[in-house]
Design a protein around this motif. Structure first.
Motif, PDB file in Angstrom:
ATOM      1  N   ASP A  25       0.841  -1.202   0.000  1.00 30.42           N
ATOM      2  CA  ASP A  25       0.000   0.000   0.000  1.00 30.42           C
ATOM      3  C   ASP A  25       0.875   1.250   0.000  1.00 30.42           C
ATOM      4  OD1 ASP A  25       1.021   0.096   2.557  1.00 30.42           O
ATOM      5  OD2 ASP A  25      -0.907  -0.100   3.575  1.00 30.42           O
ATOM      6  N   CYS A  52      -0.980  -3.746  -5.884  1.00 29.15           N
ATOM      7  CA  CYS A  52      -1.490  -2.662  -5.053  1.00 29.15           C
ATOM      8  C   CYS A  52      -2.968  -2.497  -5.369  1.00 29.15           C
ATOM      9  CB  CYS A  52      -0.744  -1.358  -5.331  1.00 29.15           C
ATOM     10  SG  CYS A  52      -1.360   0.039  -4.352  1.00 29.15           S
ATOM     11  N   GLN A 110      -3.283   6.352  -0.364  1.00 30.38           N
ATOM     12  CA  GLN A 110      -2.825   5.010  -0.685  1.00 30.38           C
ATOM     13  C   GLN A 110      -3.929   4.126  -1.231  1.00 30.38           C
ATOM     14  OE1 GLN A 110      -1.300   3.845   3.088  1.00 30.38           O
ATOM     15  NE2 GLN A 110       0.626   4.911   2.809  1.00 30.38           N
ATOM     16  N   VAL A 111      -5.169   4.501  -1.053  1.00 30.96           N
ATOM     17  CA  VAL A 111      -6.242   3.587  -1.429  1.00 30.96           C
ATOM     18  C   VAL A 111      -7.226   4.171  -2.431  1.00 30.96           C
ATOM     19  CG1 VAL A 111      -6.134   2.275   0.706  1.00 30.96           C
ATOM     20  CG2 VAL A 111      -7.649   4.246   0.559  1.00 30.96           C
ATOM     21  N   PRO A 158      -8.077  -4.731  -0.587  1.00 30.82           N
ATOM     22  CA  PRO A 158      -6.752  -5.365  -0.504  1.00 30.82           C
ATOM     23  C   PRO A 158      -6.782  -6.892  -0.487  1.00 30.82           C
ATOM     24  CG  PRO A 158      -6.836  -3.488   0.950  1.00 30.82           C
ATOM     25  CD  PRO A 158      -8.229  -3.682   0.424  1.00 30.82           C
TER      26      PRO A 158
END
Length: 156
Positions: A16, A43, A68-69, A103
């Motif tokens: 991540d 990722c 990050q997401v 994830p």
């Protein structure tokens, strides 16, 4: 049985972009290099078009980690950085994937698609609201994986 029959052929690791996840990437890179295996770095990201309320809730809960997401561009940059880290650790054959999804589901899907025989995850679980929002990747991936799982000590 020959030694090469016991070696891993395809290793999948998730990142991540956090320093903790990059430690897992480096360990996976060293292992893949030593085994002559292909390393697949994945990722997961949420689409920027996600439901606005869900996106706002995720960004609020994650604060500085929200980049990050959300969105494919940060995910692409994350896997580029991870590729460099894995190569420096010894990986020779590296493939990177930025995949839309959660994830754990993303990692398990990549394991299936790549016919991986090892999944590498860091031991850093997400506690509190982050854990409830995103789930504990190490715990969920270990419980649900169809291949061997290596949990790398990435904290402390």
């Amino acid at each position: 049985m020959s030694e090469s029959a016991n070696a891993y052929r395809t290793v999948v690791v998730g990142t991540d972009g956090s320093e903790s996840s990059l430690r897992a990437v480096a360990r996976a890179g060293a292992l893949a290099g030593a085994c002559g295996a292909t390393l697949v770095i994945a990722c997961a990201y949420l689409p920027t078009e996600a439901d606005d309320r869900e996106l706002a809730r995720a960004q609020d809960a994650l604060r500085d980690d929200a980049y990050q997401v959300v969105g494919s561009h940060p995910a692409e940059e994350t896997v580029r950085t991870a590729h460099e880290r894995a190569s420096a650790a010894g990986a020779k054959d590296v493939k990177t994937l930025a995949v839309q999804g959660s994830p754990v589901e993303t990692l398990l899907d990549v394991v299936r698609r790549e016919d991986a025989d090892l999944l590498v995850v860091g031991n850093r679980g997400l506690a509190g609201i982050k854990g409830r929002l995103l789930g504990s990747v190490p715990a969920d991936a270990t419980r649900r994986s169809t291949c061997d799982v290596l949990i790398v000590h990435t904290t402390g």
